[in-house]
Design a protein around this motif. Structure first.
Motif, short mmCIF file in Angstrom:
data_model
loop_
_atom_site.label_atom_id
_atom_site.label_comp_id
_atom_site.label_asym_id
_atom_site.label_seq_id
_atom_site.Cartn_x
_atom_site.Cartn_y
_atom_site.Cartn_z
N ARG A 86 0.88 -1.18 0.00
CA ARG A 86 0.00 0.00 0.00
C ARG A 86 0.91 1.22 0.00
N SER A 87 1.28 1.67 -1.19
CA SER A 87 2.28 2.73 -1.29
C SER A 87 1.92 3.75 -2.36
N VAL A 88 2.48 4.95 -2.19
CA VAL A 88 2.31 6.04 -3.14
C VAL A 88 3.70 6.58 -3.47
N ARG A 89 4.02 6.65 -4.75
CA ARG A 89 5.30 7.20 -5.20
C ARG A 89 5.02 8.48 -5.97
N CYS A 90 5.61 9.58 -5.50
CA CYS A 90 5.47 10.87 -6.16
C CYS A 90 6.82 11.25 -6.80
N GLU A 91 6.81 11.53 -8.08
CA GLU A 91 8.02 11.91 -8.79
C GLU A 91 7.98 13.41 -9.09
N PHE A 92 9.05 14.09 -8.66
CA PHE A 92 9.17 15.53 -8.83
C PHE A 92 10.31 15.84 -9.80
N ASP A 93 10.48 17.13 -10.11
CA ASP A 93 11.59 17.55 -10.95
C ASP A 93 12.93 17.18 -10.33
N ALA A 94 13.03 17.29 -8.99
CA ALA A 94 14.33 17.16 -8.34
C ALA A 94 14.38 16.04 -7.31
N GLY A 95 13.48 15.08 -7.37
CA GLY A 95 13.53 13.99 -6.42
C GLY A 95 12.28 13.14 -6.44
N THR A 96 12.26 12.15 -5.58
CA THR A 96 11.10 11.27 -5.45
C THR A 96 10.73 11.14 -3.98
N VAL A 97 9.45 10.87 -3.74
CA VAL A 97 8.94 10.64 -2.39
C VAL A 97 8.09 9.38 -2.44
N THR A 98 8.38 8.44 -1.56
CA THR A 98 7.59 7.21 -1.48
C THR A 98 6.94 7.12 -0.11
N ALA A 99 5.64 6.99 -0.11
CA ALA A 99 4.86 6.90 1.13
C ALA A 99 4.31 5.50 1.28
N HIS A 100 4.60 4.86 2.40
CA HIS A 100 4.09 3.52 2.68
C HIS A 100 3.05 3.62 3.79
N PHE A 101 1.80 3.32 3.44
CA PHE A 101 0.71 3.37 4.41
C PHE A 101 0.71 2.08 5.24
N PRO A 102 0.20 2.15 6.49
CA PRO A 102 0.05 0.92 7.28
C PRO A 102 -0.75 -0.11 6.49
N LEU A 103 -0.35 -1.38 6.58
CA LEU A 103 -0.96 -2.42 5.76
C LEU A 103 -2.23 -3.01 6.36
N SER A 104 -2.36 -2.95 7.67
CA SER A 104 -3.54 -3.54 8.31
C SER A 104 -3.66 -2.99 9.72
N GLU A 105 -4.70 -3.44 10.43
CA GLU A 105 -4.90 -2.98 11.81
C GLU A 105 -3.85 -3.57 12.75
N ASP A 106 -3.03 -4.51 12.27
CA ASP A 106 -2.01 -5.12 13.11
C ASP A 106 -0.87 -4.15 13.45
N ASP A 107 -0.66 -3.13 12.60
CA ASP A 107 0.42 -2.18 12.84
C ASP A 107 0.01 -0.84 12.26
N ASP A 108 0.13 0.22 13.06
CA ASP A 108 -0.36 1.53 12.62
C ASP A 108 0.78 2.48 12.26
N HIS A 109 1.94 1.96 11.88
CA HIS A 109 3.07 2.81 11.53
C HIS A 109 3.16 3.03 10.02
#
Length: 447
Positions: free
Chosen positions: A251-274
């Motif tokens: 469960r991830s979002v990758r954003c590509e910019f002119d000068a870099g990238t950002v990858t966001a990983h959402f918690p996968l389930s109620e077992d872990d909220d990080h």
């Protein structure tokens, strides 16, 4: 105090909404209401399969009934909050029935409707009956998305060019056991689609594909996964992928910019909220200075949004703002969540090492403990951050506080802006369904 009424006790209604609501009610003192969260027990659950259901709650916290008539007999309509967690094709009928019983506050799962006609009817019903409808928007209201939004509008990595959202998981057993969703477009895509529209503004659908789910002894048409391509008015391109036959969860979002990238990983389930956020500047250099993003390539001044044909001003960075936006970056704020949220985070860099010594635990990847990732001016810096993000709990708590305050429209994800964003996503989903219905089956798998 407000009493929850959850209609539809499938995975969403029972496993997510009821579980979260009972936890919130315990924090607020249960039926006594001694805390600051206005959630009262017992909650009422409504599902035709009531006799066979066993919600994972403590005895006395939930009353389960089989019909809506029985359910409304257990609540006071003036203080009830209905959670509509039924399949998309019957949501308008359920909302209409609840309105007929005097219930005015409702939280509705996505997608809001299964067809354009049902969506239009839902919008009319909301306006005519004065309903306070809040679509489930915990993805867009999460702390992780708030940090993505700040990175996009700050401009330190340049202009946002492309978004890729991956939501993959094995969903064989649930697809075989229930017919609540006709295609994969109704499972994970509604949340990722709304997220993309929130981050990059209104969009046109450029391509949509679904494929079958191949099980041991049968093939389930359209339930294997979905692939959508969007072109936003801001010039950003988005790819949404959801593989429901994947061997692992993602469960991830990758954003590509002119000068870099950002990858966001959402918690996968109620077992872990990080959640985790990884910011990488190209060439190892510092990000572009604040305000360094080029002007938008989209149409100047205004852009078409939502379901009403109204227009909204361009937000910082050239990304269109939705109607009702009130955040400092041109995007909606929400109750209890400042736009510049810089909450606690464990931060590590992109090479090798451990987390800061104070955490007491090493992690794979990262830089030495001294290389902490700053949140300068509330904007995440290069490196990796790990932080708690129980988005659904925070979202529902914010909605209940807003309902209890009597505020008709908070101007954010719990108000008009959130509803119009959900309507825009639902219309694009209807268009995607049309394309998938006439297109030849796509190849199995999205990766």
């Amino acid at each position: 105090m407000l009493q929850p009424l959850v209609v539809g006790l499938g995975r969403s209604g029972s496993g997510l909404h009821l579980r979260t609501l009972t936890r919130l009610a315990r924090r607020s003192g249960g039926s006594g209401g001694t805390g600051d969260l206005p959630v009262a027990l017992p909650a009422v659950g409504c599902d035709p399969r009531a006799a066979a259901l066993r919600p994972a709650c403590v005895a006395g916290e939930v009353t389960v009934v089989a019909t809506l008539e029985e359910a409304v007999a257990h609540v006071e309509p003036a203080t009830a909050v209905a959670h509509v967690c039924t399949p998309p094709g019957v949501r308008h009928a359920v909302v209409a029935a609840l309105a007929g019983h005097g219930v005015r506050r409702m939280i509705v799962e996505k997608p809001l409707a299964a067809s354009r006609a049902e969506l239009d009817a839902l919008v009319r019903l909301r306006d005519e009956e004065g309903l306070d409808l809040v679509p489930v928007s915990h993805w867009t209201a999460s702390r992780l998305t708030a940090r993505l939004r700040r990175l996009i509008h700050d401009g330190r990595l340049g202009r946002l060019r492309r978004i890729t959202v991956d939501q993959h998981k094995p969903r064989f057993s649930r697809s075989l056991a229930t017919d609540s969703h006709s295609t994969a477009l109704d499972v994970e895509i509604p949340h990722s689609l709304a997220l993309a529209l929130d981050l990059a503004g209104p969009a046109e659908l450029r391509a949509a594909h679904c494929w079958d789910l191949l099980c041991e002894d049968r093939r389930l048409p359209g339930l294997g996964g979905a692939h959508l391509e969007l072109e936003h008015h801001s010039g950003v391109f988005t790819l949404l992928r959801s593989d429901l036959g994947a061997p692992v969860r993602q469960r991830s979002v990758r954003c590509e910019f002119d000068a870099g990238t950002v990858t966001a990983h959402f918690p996968l389930s109620e077992d872990d909220d990080h959640a985790q956020l990884v910011v990488t500047a190209y060439g190892g250099g510092a990000p572009v200075p604040s305000g360094g993003a080029p002007a938008s390539s989209g149409a100047p001044g205004t852009c078409a949004v939502g379901v009403t044909g109204r227009t909204g001003a361009l937000a910082a960075g050239g990304v269109p703002a939705w109607p009702g936006a009130s955040g400092g970056d041109g995007m909606p704020a929400w109750p209890g969540r400042p736009v510049a949220d810089a909450g606690p985070a464990r931060a590590v860099g992109p090479a090798t090492g451990t987390v800061p010594a104070s955490s007491g635990a090493p992690v794979t990847g990262g830089t030495p403990a001294s290389a902490k990732v700053p949140l300068a001016d509330g904007v995440p810096g290069p490196g990796r951050q790990v932080f708690r993000d129980d988005a659904l709990t925070d979202f529902l708590a914010g909605v209940y506080r807003r309902f209890a305050s009597g505020t008709v429209d908070a101007g954010g994800f719990t108000g008009t802006a959130g509803f119009e964003l959900a309507c825009a996503a639902a219309r694009l989903l209807c268009e995607a369904r049309d394309q998938c219905a006439t297109a030849p089956p796509a190849c199995t798998g999205s990766r």
